[in-house]
Design an enzyme around this catalytic site. Sequence first.
Site, PDB file in Angstrom:
ATOM      1  CG  ASP A 149      -2.002  -0.860   1.072  1.00 35.72           C
ATOM      2  OD1 ASP A 149      -1.797  -1.845  -0.004  1.00 35.72           O
ATOM      3  OD2 ASP A 149      -3.036  -1.089   1.854  1.00 35.72           O
ATOM      4  CG  ASN A 152      -7.317  -3.895  -2.301  1.00 38.27           C
ATOM      5  OD1 ASN A 152      -7.972  -3.263  -2.373  1.00 38.27           O
ATOM      6  ND2 ASN A 152      -7.332  -5.139  -1.733  1.00 38.27           N
ATOM      7  CG  ASP A 193      -8.006  -4.244  13.032  1.00 37.69           C
ATOM      8  OD1 ASP A 193      -9.315  -4.789  12.780  1.00 37.69           O
ATOM      9  OD2 ASP A 193      -7.309  -3.602  12.163  1.00 37.69           O
ATOM     10  CD  GLU A 200      -8.105  -8.318   6.688  1.00 38.09           C
ATOM     11  OE1 GLU A 200      -9.121  -7.986   7.534  1.00 38.09           O
ATOM     12  OE2 GLU A 200      -7.443  -7.065   6.796  1.00 38.09           O
ATOM     13  CG  HIS A 235      -3.106  -9.246   8.578  1.00 33.77           C
ATOM     14  ND1 HIS A 235      -2.558  -8.016   9.086  1.00 33.77           N
ATOM     15  CD2 HIS A 235      -4.351  -9.101   8.344  1.00 33.77           C
ATOM     16  CE1 HIS A 235      -3.626  -7.242   8.915  1.00 33.77           C
ATOM     17  NE2 HIS A 235      -4.720  -7.819   8.407  1.00 33.77           N
ATOM     18  NE  ARG A 236      -5.218  -6.277  12.311  1.00 35.74           N
ATOM     19  CZ  ARG A 236      -3.977  -5.707  12.447  1.00 35.74           C
ATOM     20  NH1 ARG A 236      -3.090  -6.496  13.035  1.00 35.74           N
ATOM     21  NH2 ARG A 236      -3.553  -4.621  11.874  1.00 35.74           N
ATOM     22  CE  LYS A 260      -4.577  -6.186   3.796  1.00 35.80           C
ATOM     23  NZ  LYS A 260      -6.177  -6.097   3.794  1.00 35.80           N
TER      24      LYS A 260
END
Length: 670
Positions: free
Chosen positions: A52, A94, A326, A354, A398-399, A432
């Site tokens: 990003d 994205n 998150d 996600e 990812h989390r 990510k």
Amino acid sequence: MYTTAFLDLPPLRSAAGTVRLPGSKSISNRVLLLAGLCQGRTRVYDLLDSDDTRVMLEALRQLGCGIEREADALVIHGLGGRLAVHEAQLFLGNAGTAMRPLVATLAVLSGLQGGCFELSGVPRMHERPIGDLVDALRDLGCQIDYLGQAGYPPLRLTGGHPRVDAPIRVRGDVSSQFLTALLMAAPLLCAQAPVRIEVVGELISKPYIEITLQLLARFGVQVQREGWRAFTIAQGATYRSPGEIHVEADASSASYFIALGALAASAQAPVRIEGVGAHSIQGDIRFIDAAQAMGAVVQQGPNWLEVHRGRWPLRAIDLDCNHIPDAAMTLAIMALYADGPSTLRNIASWRVKETDRIAAMATELRKLGAEVIEAADSLTVYPLRQVRAAAIHTYDDHRVAMCFSLAAFHGLIDGLSAPQPLRILEPRCVAKTFPDYFETLFSVARAEVADIPVLTIDGPTASGKGTLAAEVAKALGYHLLDSGALYRAAALAAQEAGLDAQDEAALAALAAQLPLRFEPGRIWLGDRDVSEAVRREDIGALASQISAHAAVRDALRQRQLEFRRLPGLVADGRDMGTVIFPDATLKVFLTASAETRAQRRHKQLISKGISANLDTLLQALKARDARDQSRRTAPLRPAQDAQLLDNSALSIEASVQQVLVWWAQRRPFK
Ligand code: DC
């Protein structure tokens, strides 16, 4: 970054030391754009390097901003509010944090100064709404066309006549990024009159607007606000570079290391997190309050946190987690270590992230052996009372991968016997936001040495064990020990020092002092790269001679043991399974006929442009076999419990597959 199919974590026991976390994505992209728009040069430290931020940087480059990389910073030369380029096609991947603010700022700038800009992204970006922002900009007088579906990128901006005689009105209930984008564009518009922005409807994700306002202030623009309903930028406000700016570490990423401290660090040796602290402008930093409520002891300074275990077991909590959606996933794992069931409430947004994170967490926690109650917008997690070796599915989230790694500390739960290894499937999903998450974890987490798995591959010279070991290590994400290289480096140093191959004491003294350093694919002796030199035939032969001395072997022993580090080790040599790692999980003894091995070596030398005679090689190889097998100390022979693998007729891939199958059979995962 681990690109393996899975990563196995042995039971982890404690944690201590310092971590620096990657920069926050939200802050990084805002800082980049503000630095690109403002007057002057900005030196940016600790920028996140991710997909990003890369697209934002590329866009700025296309727009004519000067960008220089320095050793520890990036220097951006701002445009000073003047377009340097009036036409560009920008591809923004994205990255919502690039698309929305660039649309707003370029719509305004092209309106005031003329220009034509097209902004597009990956297919998923073209499904992410932007209509509310476009409506607000059109109301303002900007000329914007949809190039695909109305309401979504790609877009073309072709100028117009922006004027600020009326307030800009924008909806706040789809994405707070629309308001952020307008706030960032507003100072470009306020030369003649103040700009007022009004939010229509409920504003979501307020902490992100807080970040925007703070960063605008750092770049010289103060915003007057009336609660969350209206924002005013005074006439004449302009962006000025702060000179230099440090990007805070990502507060959600910090949650894993805050939890780590709470679980596994002592007051004497806490986990220290650098890059984010008490004055953080990120909403997720409030995770600290929840961690403290569970028992963490947290000390904080302007740009650091130190965390250690306070209460144990942790205190169960019942918490509305709407403000830290998150980071709250980390609480679900901490709940395994609590004194009763914990409930995380108001987390409906987890279902549209996600992956459906409520379902994912419940499923994977149950795999571990935990009891979980899943509701539409809450999750109740009971403390872990029994544990199974679980292979955690990560849902490309990812989390999920990061928070479940903390379950590897379950051996710390009182009364829970026989800790198990934990498998994280597709660990690369952490890229990510935190590509080096696991490396960072391993730099502060400790396991008992006996729990760190070792796979040994022993065998005679030219059997292909080096290649096999390297491939297996790559597949498992484990460290690699090429023990032959230690003996070869010692031989090289001995030859250069003019030592006698029989002078055991002098050779041992030299081996003990060897300034040897291994990097992936490279071997350094002092400041010399000896990767090539140690592979010479004469050095191999000398290594075989000096390695027969017990004192030389002793001198190199400790260095070999030190390779046994998280998450695991593949070691190749002559005595890995018999002497150095007798407790290895899997021992492979690789053989191939002397003829096959001589042919392989011959081919290898010829391909390097070194002339070689097959027959001489065969004789030398047999002599080396005889010496390695007949020496008194650590002779070359298979360990009793070794798997024999004759690879004379096998391809490298087939050998690797065979070893991985044996490995899988010895692991507790279904
Ligand atoms: O595997 P290699 O050819 O790089 O090893 C060179 C020599 O080092 C080998 O002939 C014997 C010695 N060696 C050893 O004695 N023990 C080991 N674990 C590895 C190598």
